[in-house]
Design a protein around this motif. Structure first.
Motif, PDB file in Angstrom:
ATOM      1  N   GLY A   1       0.915  -1.258   0.005  1.00 36.79           N
ATOM      2  CA  GLY A   1      -0.237  -0.046  -0.051  1.00 36.79           C
ATOM      3  C   GLY A   1       0.973   1.498  -0.022  1.00 36.79           C
ATOM      4  N   LEU A   2       2.050   1.168  -0.726  1.00 39.93           N
ATOM      5  CA  LEU A   2       2.946   2.383  -0.615  1.00 39.93           C
ATOM      6  C   LEU A   2       2.895   3.073  -1.980  1.00 39.93           C
ATOM      7  N   LEU A   3       2.738   4.473  -1.813  1.00 43.64           N
ATOM      8  CA  LEU A   3       2.953   5.402  -3.009  1.00 43.64           C
ATOM      9  C   LEU A   3       3.762   6.452  -2.647  1.00 43.64           C
ATOM     10  N   LEU A   4       4.647   6.831  -3.408  1.00 43.34           N
ATOM     11  CA  LEU A   4       5.803   7.828  -3.140  1.00 43.34           C
ATOM     12  C   LEU A   4       6.116   8.630  -4.051  1.00 43.34           C
ATOM     13  N   VAL A   5       6.564   9.866  -3.919  1.00 43.68           N
ATOM     14  CA  VAL A   5       7.220  10.637  -4.972  1.00 43.68           C
ATOM     15  C   VAL A   5       8.451  11.373  -4.229  1.00 43.68           C
ATOM     16  N   ALA A   6       9.446  11.270  -4.768  1.00 50.60           N
ATOM     17  CA  ALA A   6      10.812  11.993  -4.328  1.00 50.60           C
ATOM     18  C   ALA A   6      11.653  12.681  -5.497  1.00 50.60           C
ATOM     19  N   ASP A   7      12.060  13.814  -5.031  1.00 46.44           N
ATOM     20  CA  ASP A   7      12.677  14.791  -5.811  1.00 46.44           C
ATOM     21  C   ASP A   7      13.880  14.994  -5.518  1.00 46.44           C
ATOM     22  N   GLY A   8      14.982  14.594  -6.136  1.00 46.05           N
ATOM     23  CA  GLY A   8      16.347  14.704  -5.702  1.00 46.05           C
ATOM     24  C   GLY A   8      16.958  16.175  -5.775  1.00 46.05           C
ATOM     25  N   VAL A   9      17.777  16.279  -5.089  1.00 44.65           N
ATOM     26  CA  VAL A   9      18.656  17.643  -4.944  1.00 44.65           C
ATOM     27  C   VAL A   9      20.195  17.113  -4.850  1.00 44.65           C
TER      28      VAL A   9
ATOM     29  N   PRO B   1      28.734  15.720  -1.898  1.00 43.70           N
ATOM     30  CA  PRO B   1      28.375  16.436  -0.734  1.00 43.70           C
ATOM     31  C   PRO B   1      27.007  17.198  -1.502  1.00 43.70           C
ATOM     32  N   GLY B   2      26.117  17.357  -0.508  1.00 41.35           N
ATOM     33  CA  GLY B   2      24.890  18.202  -0.941  1.00 41.35           C
ATOM     34  C   GLY B   2      23.619  17.150  -1.366  1.00 41.35           C
ATOM     35  N   MET B   3      23.996  16.061  -1.857  1.00 40.74           N
ATOM     36  CA  MET B   3      22.930  15.434  -2.342  1.00 40.74           C
ATOM     37  C   MET B   3      21.660  15.224  -1.026  1.00 40.74           C
ATOM     38  N   ALA B   4      20.631  15.317  -1.596  1.00 40.81           N
ATOM     39  CA  ALA B   4      19.503  14.950  -0.657  1.00 40.81           C
ATOM     40  C   ALA B   4      18.091  14.693  -1.479  1.00 40.81           C
ATOM     41  N   SER B   5      16.883  14.579  -0.866  1.00 40.72           N
ATOM     42  CA  SER B   5      15.875  14.464  -1.577  1.00 40.72           C
ATOM     43  C   SER B   5      14.501  14.776  -0.882  1.00 40.72           C
ATOM     44  N   THR B   6      13.765  15.429  -1.416  1.00 33.82           N
ATOM     45  CA  THR B   6      12.299  15.616  -0.843  1.00 33.82           C
ATOM     46  C   THR B   6      11.575  14.336  -0.843  1.00 33.82           C
ATOM     47  N   VAL B   7      10.594  14.230  -0.152  1.00 36.62           N
ATOM     48  CA  VAL B   7       9.756  13.004  -0.296  1.00 36.62           C
ATOM     49  C   VAL B   7       8.155  13.171   0.150  1.00 36.62           C
ATOM     50  N   VAL B   8       7.309  12.645  -0.721  1.00 37.12           N
ATOM     51  CA  VAL B   8       5.858  12.645   0.079  1.00 37.12           C
ATOM     52  C   VAL B   8       5.499  11.135  -0.509  1.00 37.12           C
ATOM     53  N   ALA B   9       5.295  10.656   0.737  1.00 33.60           N
ATOM     54  CA  ALA B   9       4.884   9.156   0.816  1.00 33.60           C
ATOM     55  C   ALA B   9       3.571   8.883   1.431  1.00 33.60           C
ATOM     56  N   MET B  10       2.684   7.844   0.868  1.00 35.88           N
ATOM     57  CA  MET B  10       1.495   7.605   1.405  1.00 35.88           C
ATOM     58  C   MET B  10       1.439   6.129   1.442  1.00 35.88           C
ATOM     59  N   ARG B  11       0.686   5.777   2.617  1.00 33.27           N
ATOM     60  CA  ARG B  11       0.507   4.466   2.951  1.00 33.27           C
ATOM     61  C   ARG B  11      -1.037   4.089   3.102  1.00 33.27           C
ATOM     62  N   MET B  12      -1.423   3.216   1.965  1.00 33.78           N
ATOM     63  CA  MET B  12      -2.988   3.133   2.238  1.00 33.78           C
ATOM     64  C   MET B  12      -3.260   1.573   2.758  1.00 33.78           C
ATOM     65  N   GLN B  13      -4.319   1.514   3.532  1.00 32.29           N
ATOM     66  CA  GLN B  13      -4.646   0.576   4.007  1.00 32.29           C
ATOM     67  C   GLN B  13      -6.220   0.651   4.104  1.00 32.29           C
ATOM     68  N   GLY B  14      -6.613  -0.156   2.777  1.00 36.24           N
ATOM     69  CA  GLY B  14      -8.016   0.057   2.331  1.00 36.24           C
ATOM     70  C   GLY B  14      -8.233   1.335   1.869  1.00 36.24           C
TER      71      GLY B  14
END
Length: 341
Positions: free
Chosen positions: A35-43, A92-105
């Motif tokens: 039930g995982l949905l995720l978007v990540a934006d690298g820096v 050095p300096g690498m990172a990521s944003t993330v918005v993650a959703m866990r669905m159960q039903g």
């Protein structure tokens, strides 16, 4: 990507595009088994951003599969990105944003770090996540309007990202709710919302096309509007069979009503200058590669600029003085010649 069934009556699809960048630092995943949905934006740019976003996706998916909660999985992803850097992977300096959703039903929980967003559409468009950014703080304090926020020169300065904060300093936002019949949840990188107006997003979400077609339409509209940054979207839709006895919806940051073109939930405008509290790091995400910059480095750059300005000021003062002396001396010499003294 083909449509994925997450639960009875609930489907999902996603898509990403490099747009006008050389590399796609965005990443997304949909894992229906957990039930995982995720978007990540690298820096970080120069391949480092895509390394960070890739690690973030893999780490969260692994830990949720092992039974961990979403917040703990994001904290572990933060450690994993930093560990990869120490092992010589990335830069050095690498990172990521993330918005993650866990669905159960039909129930969902959304956690996020940075400025990748989650929206809910139910006839109006509701922003569910609050950006960890300079401009979001100014908007929340009533220092700027939402129109000014969209065009602010520092609109892409983020103050949190996976892989740069220590565990104690990592700020993870979290909300929970339930998706109901006819509603759509949208996860996206800022490549989408920085370009498309809310009305454009709504028009596509309510078009009645398949989820895959709506993902494609969101991205194509972004490209047609001149979007240069990587753009990624994930959609989740509930059909008419998904009905709960009680409507559960998180409190939105703001809501946009397409019938009136007006926002609700925004603070009263206050023009007094203010700085966002708790800012530790900033990341200007401009026309070039995104890079996180420690505040200490920004302060050092400021001091260097002040020092250079003082040096130039002293130099200007010196030459102005010399010019004045020269002019006075020449005038005096001319007076001597004219008077014969």
């Amino acid at each position: 990507m083909s449509i994925v069934q997450l639960a009875p009556g609930i489907s999902s699809a996603g898509q990403t595009d490099v747009a006008r960048r050389k590399h796609n630092e965005d990443a997304f995943l949909i894992n229906e088994s957990i039930g995982l949905l995720l978007v990540a934006d690298g820096v970080g740019g120069h391949h480092a951003g895509e390394i960070a976003s890739g690690i973030t996706c893999e780490s969260i998916e692994r830990d949720l599969g092992a039974g961990l909660g979403l917040e703990e999985a994001i904290r572990n992803a933060n450690d994993d990105v930093m560990a990869a850097l120490e092992a010589g992977k990335g830069k050095p300096g690498m990172a990521s944003t993330v918005v993650a959703m866990r669905m159960q039903g039909a129930e969902y929980r959304i956690d996020w770090v940075g400025d990748s967003r989650a929206y809910l559409w139910d006839g109006s468009l509701h922003l569910l996540t609050r950006d960890h950014s300079f401009v979001a703080a100014q908007l929340e304090l009533g220092r700027i309007t939402i129109e000014e926020a969209r065009n602010h020169p520092r609109k892409n300065v983020i103050v949190q990202a996976v892989g740069l904060q220590s565990e104690d300093n990592l700020d993870i936002g979290a909300i929970a709710g339930r998706i109901n019949a006819g509603e759509i949840l949208l996860l996206c990188s800022d490549g989408l919302n920085d370009v498309l107006e809310n009305q454009q997003i709504i028009d596509i979400l309510r078009s009645g096309e398949t989820l895959t077609e709506r993902c494609q339409a969101l991205i194509q509209s972004t490209l047609d509007a001149g979007g240069r940054d990587n753009v990624t979207v994930v959609l989740v839709e509930a059909d008419e069979s998904v009905r709960g006895s009680v409507q559960q919806r998180p409190e939105p940051v703001w809501s946009f009503d397409p019938s009136t073109g007006k926002y609700s939930g925004l603070p009263e405008l206050d023009r007094a200058p203010a700085q966002p509290a708790g800012v530790r790091r900033v990341a200007p995400k401009g026309a070039g590669a995104t890079q996180m910059i420690p505040v200490a480095q920004v302060e050092a750059m400021r001091k260097l600029a002040v020092k250079e300005a003082k040096r130039k000021s002293r130099s200007r003062t010196f030459w102005i003085g010399m010019t004045t002396v020269t002019v006075v001396a020449a005038a005096y010499l001319a007076w001597l010649i004219v008077t014969g003294r």
